[in-house]
Enzyme design. Structure first.
Site, PDB file in Angstrom:
ATOM      1  N   GLY A  43       0.189   3.219  15.742  1.00 57.04           N
ATOM      2  CA  GLY A  43       0.138   3.210  17.201  1.00 57.04           C
ATOM      3  C   GLY A  43      -1.217   2.909  17.815  1.00 57.04           C
ATOM      4  CD  GLU A  99      -3.026   9.616  17.456  1.00 57.83           C
ATOM      5  OE1 GLU A  99      -2.841   8.420  17.201  1.00 57.83           O
ATOM      6  OE2 GLU A  99      -2.499  10.539  16.797  1.00 57.83           O
ATOM      7  CG  ASP A 103       4.133  14.849  22.280  1.00 57.63           C
ATOM      8  OD1 ASP A 103       4.426  14.443  23.402  1.00 57.63           O
ATOM      9  OD2 ASP A 103       4.893  15.532  21.574  1.00 57.63           O
ATOM     10  CE  LYS A 131       3.876  12.373  25.588  1.00 54.50           C
ATOM     11  NZ  LYS A 131       5.284  11.944  25.396  1.00 54.50           N
ATOM     12  NE  ARG A 167       4.642   0.208  15.956  1.00 55.07           N
ATOM     13  CZ  ARG A 167       4.435   1.523  15.873  1.00 55.07           C
ATOM     14  NH1 ARG A 167       3.549   2.094  16.663  1.00 55.07           N
ATOM     15  NH2 ARG A 167       5.085   2.250  14.994  1.00 55.07           N
TER      16      ARG A 167
HETATM   17  P1  IMP Z   1       1.718  15.063  18.086  1.00 57.03           P
HETATM   18  O1  IMP Z   1       1.417  15.493  16.697  1.00 57.03           O
HETATM   19  O2  IMP Z   1       2.935  15.774  18.620  1.00 57.03           O
HETATM   20  O3  IMP Z   1       0.541  15.194  19.017  1.00 57.03           O
HETATM   21  O4  IMP Z   1       2.199  13.568  18.003  1.00 57.03           O
HETATM   22  C1  IMP Z   1       1.363  12.500  18.204  1.00 57.03           C
HETATM   23  C2  IMP Z   1       2.071  11.250  17.761  1.00 57.03           C
HETATM   24  O5  IMP Z   1       3.415  11.229  18.238  1.00 57.03           O
HETATM   25  C3  IMP Z   1       1.418  10.013  18.372  1.00 57.03           C
HETATM   26  O6  IMP Z   1       0.450   9.485  17.520  1.00 57.03           O
HETATM   27  C4  IMP Z   1       2.603   9.079  18.550  1.00 57.03           C
HETATM   28  O7  IMP Z   1       2.809   8.338  17.372  1.00 57.03           O
HETATM   29  C5  IMP Z   1       3.783   9.972  18.735  1.00 57.03           C
HETATM   30  N1  IMP Z   1       4.131  10.112  20.161  1.00 57.03           N
HETATM   31  C6  IMP Z   1       3.976  11.203  20.939  1.00 57.03           C
HETATM   32  N2  IMP Z   1       4.393  10.986  22.191  1.00 57.03           N
HETATM   33  C7  IMP Z   1       4.827   9.708  22.211  1.00 57.03           C
HETATM   34  C8  IMP Z   1       5.365   8.852  23.258  1.00 57.03           C
HETATM   35  O8  IMP Z   1       5.515   9.224  24.440  1.00 57.03           O
HETATM   36  N3  IMP Z   1       5.685   7.581  22.880  1.00 57.03           N
HETATM   37  C9  IMP Z   1       5.508   7.122  21.609  1.00 57.03           C
HETATM   38  N4  IMP Z   1       4.992   7.872  20.618  1.00 57.03           N
HETATM   39  C10 IMP Z   1       4.657   9.148  20.917  1.00 57.03           C
HETATM   40 MG    MG Z   2       1.559   7.402  16.258  1.00 55.91          MG
END
Ligand code: IMP
Ligand code: MG
Length: 171
Positions: A43, A99, A103, A131, A167
């Protein structure tokens, strides 16, 4: 592809401003240090490419691939290292993890600890989107460089996917 997009949350112009700002912040903060930009595949490739072109100090790049999401829109909660970082010079290196979005924060919380345990001199985080309302309460994680804080919406484009699609959208 564009007909699937409900609205544009961050425009190309705003992304350009974001990368310019974060590149100048990193260039200022890492002057005289040995800086490694660590791109988290897949990403973050678009952000990485835009950002590195605008950094005015010497920089090395490297890549890791981790997975915490499957085909859905919710984090699975576990982090797998799919493609690791193999270097023996980490004690001399200051890492900025690149990054796309934070999330729950679980991925980066895990990775930061992992890289410090591997001996990295310092580990900081640059993210295009954050977020914070989605953060796992068990995770205390604040990015050091943030492009934009967004509400709890699922976003695609600028490297981010839904099931490997979208993407390549420039916004
Ligand atoms: P975390 O471990 O929950 O913080 O997840 C982070 C990863 O989840 C990011 O690197 C993204 O690959 C994916 N991700 C989280 N939110 C989104 C979104 O709104 N769209 C697409 N990918 C997301
Ligand atoms: Mg990702």
């Amino acid at each position: 592809m564009r007909k699937d997009i409900e609205k544009i949350l961050v425009s190309e112009e705003e992304l350009d401003e974001i990368t310019t700002r974060i590149a100048s912040e990193i260039s200022r903060d890492y002057e005289g240090k040995r800086l490694l930009l660590l791109c988290i595949l897949k990403g973050s490739v678009v952000f990485m490419g835009d950002l590195m072109k605008k950094i005015s100090i010497p920089v090395e790049i490297d890549f890791m691939k981790v997975s915490s999401y499957g085909a859905g829109t919710k984090s699975s909660g576990t982090v797998n290292i799919v493609f690791d970082l193999y270097r023996n010079d980490l004690p001399d290196i200051d890492i900025v993890i690149i990054e796309d979005i934070i999330d729950s924060g679980r991925t980066l919380s895990y990775l930061t600890t992992y890289l410090k345990n591997k001996g990295a001199r310092s580990v900081k985080i640059a993210t295009v989107l954050d977020k914070p309302s989605r953060r796992d309460p068990a995770v205390t994680l604040t990015p050091d460089y943030t492009g934009k804080v967004i509400p709890d919406e699922f976003v695609v484009g600028y490297g981010l996917d839904y099931d490997e699609k979208y993407r390549a959208l420039p916004y």
